[in-house]
Scaffold this motif. Sequence first.
Motif, PDB file in Angstrom:
ATOM      1  N   ASP A  91     -34.899  25.307  -6.684  1.00 49.79           N
ATOM      2  CA  ASP A  91     -34.965  25.942  -5.871  1.00 49.79           C
ATOM      3  C   ASP A  91     -34.742  27.851  -6.008  1.00 49.79           C
ATOM      4  OD1 ASP A  91     -36.187  26.382  -3.085  1.00 49.79           O
ATOM      5  OD2 ASP A  91     -34.309  26.100  -2.208  1.00 49.79           O
ATOM      6  N   GLY A 126     -38.498  19.076  -3.292  1.00 54.96           N
ATOM      7  CA  GLY A 126     -38.983  18.717  -1.639  1.00 54.96           C
ATOM      8  C   GLY A 126     -40.431  18.642  -1.291  1.00 54.96           C
ATOM      9  N   TYR A 130     -44.090  22.281   0.374  1.00 54.40           N
ATOM     10  CA  TYR A 130     -42.931  23.268   0.053  1.00 54.40           C
ATOM     11  C   TYR A 130     -43.137  23.611  -1.572  1.00 54.40           C
ATOM     12  CZ  TYR A 130     -38.438  25.036  -0.954  1.00 54.40           C
ATOM     13  OH  TYR A 130     -37.544  26.494  -1.194  1.00 54.40           O
ATOM     14  N   ASN A 131     -43.161  22.797  -2.419  1.00 56.58           N
ATOM     15  CA  ASN A 131     -42.952  23.164  -3.498  1.00 56.58           C
ATOM     16  C   ASN A 131     -44.710  23.691  -4.107  1.00 56.58           C
ATOM     17  OD1 ASN A 131     -40.832  21.706  -3.929  1.00 56.58           O
ATOM     18  ND2 ASN A 131     -42.331  19.242  -4.163  1.00 56.58           N
ATOM     19  N   LEU A 134     -43.450  27.177  -3.692  1.00 48.56           N
ATOM     20  CA  LEU A 134     -42.261  27.553  -4.200  1.00 48.56           C
ATOM     21  C   LEU A 134     -43.322  27.964  -5.579  1.00 48.56           C
ATOM     22  CD1 LEU A 134     -39.185  28.011  -5.504  1.00 48.56           C
ATOM     23  CD2 LEU A 134     -39.040  24.957  -5.660  1.00 48.56           C
ATOM     24  N   ARG A 180     -39.837  21.926 -13.507  1.00 53.43           N
ATOM     25  CA  ARG A 180     -39.782  23.522 -12.739  1.00 53.43           C
ATOM     26  C   ARG A 180     -40.170  24.162 -14.242  1.00 53.43           C
ATOM     27  NH1 ARG A 180     -34.853  19.937 -11.206  1.00 53.43           N
ATOM     28  NH2 ARG A 180     -33.764  21.315 -12.545  1.00 53.43           N
TER      29      ARG A 180
END
Length: 188
Positions: A91, A126, A130-131, A134, A180
């Motif tokens: 996050d 998530g 949302y991802n 992000l 990520r």
Amino acid sequence: MKYPVIITSLLLSPLGYANCLGSVDEYITSTTLVSSHTVKTQVSGHLTQREAKSENTLLNSGRDVVHSEAADDVCFYDKETQSLVLNYGIDIYKLSPNHKQVLEQYLGLVNNTAKIYIEGHADSLGGEGYNKALSARRAKQVAKYLKSDLKQGNRIVEHAYGESSPICNLEQNSATGCNRRVVITIKS
């Protein structure tokens, strides 16, 4: 009685510096033991005698070269494709000082007139929406830094993939966070 002062200096250390561009694969640690002063008392034949030295005396010196073999958790650079991968925590989308340092070094290695493609990615921790957002924030932060701070202007093309393009499975991602990321590629 001697009061030693230990002066340790790291001439070149991987701590605080991202090492993914391959410029440094070792660091040197130097240690110097120095006596700052010497005091003698109760010398035989005298009630008290005091001798003081004000200059530093070298007692011992050492130097170690340590090779860094651990994978860098900040980034990965592929020399063949000239692609840079910036890794992120859970996050997190803001650039760290190490990310900024690596981006500056990266621009020094690549063609200064080609387009810079920035791809934002997220893992599947998530929700899908949302991802996606992000990954867009991650790509936007890199693009903003390149445009405003490093003056790259119209060379930047950014895209957000969310969780749709994983490069590792869920178990590997839990251990390393490999999904990520932001991928930066130069294309003519």
